[in-house]
Design an enzyme around this catalytic site. Structure first.
Site, PDB file in Angstrom:
ATOM      1  N   SER C  95       0.726  -1.214  -0.067  1.00  0.00           N
ATOM      2  CA  SER C  95      -0.050  -0.096   0.056  1.00  0.00           C
ATOM      3  C   SER C  95       0.786   1.297  -0.118  1.00  0.00           C
ATOM      4  CB  SER C  95      -0.895  -0.062   1.225  1.00  0.00           C
ATOM      5  OG  SER C  95      -0.400   0.321   2.235  1.00  0.00           O
ATOM      6  N   LYS C 138      -6.795   4.143   8.368  1.00  0.00           N
ATOM      7  CA  LYS C 138      -5.689   4.979   7.787  1.00  0.00           C
ATOM      8  C   LYS C 138      -6.373   6.380   8.046  1.00  0.00           C
ATOM      9  CE  LYS C 138      -3.594   1.690   4.721  1.00  0.00           C
ATOM     10  NZ  LYS C 138      -3.412   1.111   3.287  1.00  0.00           N
TER      11      LYS C 138
HETATM   12 CA   LIG Z   1       0.856   4.195   2.146  1.00  0.00          CA
END
Ligand SMILES: [Ca+2]
Ligand SMILES: [Ca+2]
Ligand SMILES: [Ca+2]
Ligand SMILES: [Ca+2]
Ligand SMILES: [Ca+2]
Ligand SMILES: [Ca+2]
Ligand SMILES: [Ca+2]
Ligand SMILES: [Ca+2]
Ligand SMILES: [Ca+2]
Ligand SMILES: [Ca+2]
Ligand SMILES: [Ca+2]
Ligand SMILES: [Ca+2]
Lengths: 198, 198, 198, 198, 198, 198
Positions: C95, C138
């Site tokens: 990611s 996140k």
């Molecule tokens: Ca990242």
């Protein structure tokens, strides 16, 4: 399925005999040249000992290039890649040694391998062929695959003599002691189609 | 989501079929050239056997560059990088072989890959395509992804014949024995947009 | 603590979003050039997949140098080192891909990265951004760190739509499909302080 | 035992603070130059993260050679070896970062390190010092070793404020945010005895 | 068996003291030069820390070649191989450090090592000798092997003082702090038989 | 089976004695030269210690080339490959040391190895032969293989003296302390058939 083993148009393709936990099987050794500086690579989900067989075969060929009719300069101008299908099956052991030897000699000479022939045997640096295990299972697999001739180590003759004769019908055996005998039997004098000029 | 599989503007992007513990799926093989000295690198959380497929594909292409219409000098002037998204998923096995072959041929020729096409099959050094497993699950995944044509090994024809016909509606199958057939079907004669002059 | 994320004086420093077993967190990608011959090294207690992201980012940049306004000769004259603090925390996964891409483009162009911006998304060789997991965690971490803008994959839009609106207050989202969009949003046209002449 | 930490005649020897399962301890970072082509090697029974700290320190120094007053040509003409006694003790973690940085700057400038000084802190590529753990145990170990001054990250100030004041008597603390501050405090302007002309 | 330790005709052979699970023992460090480009190799079934000792010794010698009376050009013209018999016994730890240092100095100067001498101690890059464990067991082993003189770290003096005096009869101890002292005691000014001209 | 051990037509083939969990056995060391740049490779399913023996043997020969009558230039112009059949059996330990030494000296001098001779013993860099284990089992295996002469370390004499005399009938023992004695006994002055001109 028959044509699988009868096609010898491509250099470096040789039929070997393997012995796995589920019985005997045939396998192919394939090899190929590309321009390079003498590197050897090998694929096919192989264990250490089987990879070592390829190294031994190549070293033997390099040291005996003259006798084998191979120009030693080839070794510095090409890379060799050896592959043993099928990638999903892990493979190991020394018994593909003479098969790898035959594959590389065919490749470096661009000569055809004999049709309908299979083989199994360990190789050494000094040119001797050593006996291997699983002979009975390997012979049955060879018959199923319609193989006609088989190369074995002289020390494996006793294993064949223990097999019921009816199982051996239609098979011709070549018992060898020296690696040079394997090459003499397996590699023909005929160039492959579209032979590379090395 | 459809356009994912219909875009063939970029060289080296090919759709494969995978079979995992949770069913079939499609995957992409991507490849890219950068100036270099002939190194190949590969990413995508791949196991040993899948990495070996890339090596086999590249070795085959190098040895058969002429037949494939590729100038062999390219191999020494560029590095190749192959990637298989998605990085979070471990991947392995030989079944992406023909997909990798197609990706690299498209890359080295800068020609478009056929649209709406997916494929699965193991490759060999001698140019044969070998059958692979999980065919039913892969076909269902291809349909969900709106794939129209599928390349399989001739030896996988029997697996398709066992699938209920209604599931196969809208899918065209190409059964092949030789790797050259895969290239003939999958790689068009049309250059990609912004084709590199190699 | 605020200035941590607002300082963009140094090329190659970009804020990413990570998702660990203990929740979301922000992380930094740092990169640096030194004279050399094009080697890439990477530190930060990273797993294989995260290291692969750096390779993919660099390969993509090399293959698309022209479009990104980077002189390809740079790649042979400098080594790149990428680091992901903090060394005590093991990190992995794909990611950070777009964060690494942004870091390297900023580094090779010596242009400032946009302030108060964070991002998360997987990259591919063909230029597509792929969705990633842990979006909710996140986003909460980004808010705690006073991030103002966030770049996500278009396919992650649905994850944002599931988050209670009050949590999103003060955050601007950029949904992208292509890696070129990430660069356009994140890398400004302004040179960093003491920009190197590459 | 006192002279252990008071001798600064040799370039590259710096006192760090470590935190192990049996409490705090001091450790030394040693570094040495030999003619070569820029290779770095490292010994001392170190884990991956601690080895990474050495790489980060060297990369930072290479990228900021001018600011640090180091002639960048040195990097190509010498090899660097870093050692962390004592070999019987496995060591890991990022907290020796600023100690390694100081060691290498002292080595490349052949300047003396300040006497009776110890330090602990993680380094980054962008020049920031990060906080580390085990501060209380490290401080007690520093006192036992008659250390007088300690460099810590500004973010570790709160850990010192939690320690009983009597324990801190005789210790001066330097709280830093930037790696350049560490160098300014720790590396004197005085050349070491028998300084090499680099 | 006596002549084992009294022969110092060959450069690079030095007697060390080891401490294993079955008690103390003596061991030999052997080293040898061959024409080459400065590579070091090491054998003897050694663990990582013991291999690191050889690296530290060589790096120290390279950085202090002048003081040790060694022409630094030697390092580029020869390879060094270090071996620690006996191969069947795994060995590890830092305590052979001064023994390796002595071996390499003898080798590079082609000077004889003092007879009937054994030693044990860790080395550092900054030239200090560090104490090691198992002193009592090592001393008993040295006596059994008719060793006459022993070099130890000054910090190991206390371990000797705890040993019953009758055990120490006939043994002379040299306590050192600096690696230069080890060389001064152990390496004589006399060239070995058939000394190589380096 | 007799001729296995009596043929000494090929350089580099030497008979050793091994001791495994199933008793004693004989083994062969084979070595071969090919044009190259001094690389050594080794196969035969060997453990680390046995591979180290080959390194020690080669290093010893390089450092003592003059005394052994070998032109040191050979080492840079050829690669050496050593193989220990049989690949299916894992092998390890230092006891093949003198067998490897003999193999390489025969190879580099192209001189015949004495017939009907076997050996076992560890080698060192300083030229000493060390004793090994399993002597009784090895002697029985040697007799079964019709070996006539055996080289052992002097320190193994006591192991022979413990064996019933009738078992030793027909065997001649050579007890050695130095590796030079092994070469003197084992390598004849006669060139092998088709000796290479090195
Ligand atoms: Ca990242
Ligand atoms: Ca099969
Ligand atoms: Ca076979
Ligand atoms: Ca998927
Ligand atoms: Ca596939
Ligand atoms: Ca954090
Ligand atoms: Ca300590
Ligand atoms: Ca520290
Ligand atoms: Ca012993
Ligand atoms: Ca010792
Ligand atoms: Ca045997
Ligand atoms: Ca032996």
């Amino acid at each position: 399925e028959r044509d699988k083993y009868e096609n010898n148009d491509v250099a470096g393709v040789v039929t070997g005999l393997a012995w796995t936990s589920v019985g005997g099987d045939i396998l192919f050794i394939e090899s190929i040249l590309s321009k390079g500086k003498g590197a050897m690579s090998i694929t096919g989900n192989l264990g250490t000992v089987m990879k070592e067989s390829a190294t031994i075969a190549l070293q033997y060929i390099k040291a005996n290039a003259d006798e084998l009719g191979i120009d030693a300069e080839i070794f510095d101008k090409y890379n060799v890649h050896i592959h043993v299908p099928e990638g999903a099956t892990p493979k190991d052991g020394p018994s593909a040694g003479i098969t790898m030897l035959t594959s590389l000699v065919s490749l470096f000479t661009q000569r055809k391998v004999k049709k309908s022939l299979a083989m199994t045997g360990e190789i050494t640096l000094r040119g001797k062929v050593l006996p291997v295990g699983g002979i009975k299972e390997k012979i049955l697999a060879a018959k199923r695959a319609r193989i006609k001739e088989i190369i074995l180590c002289e020390d494996n003759r006793k294993d064949i003599e223990e097999i019921k004769e009816s199982y051996l019908k239609g098979l011709t055996f070549h018992y060898v002691k020296e690696m040079s005998e394997v090459v003499a039997i397996a590699v023909t004098n005929q160039k492959v189609k579209k032979a590379k000029k090395l």
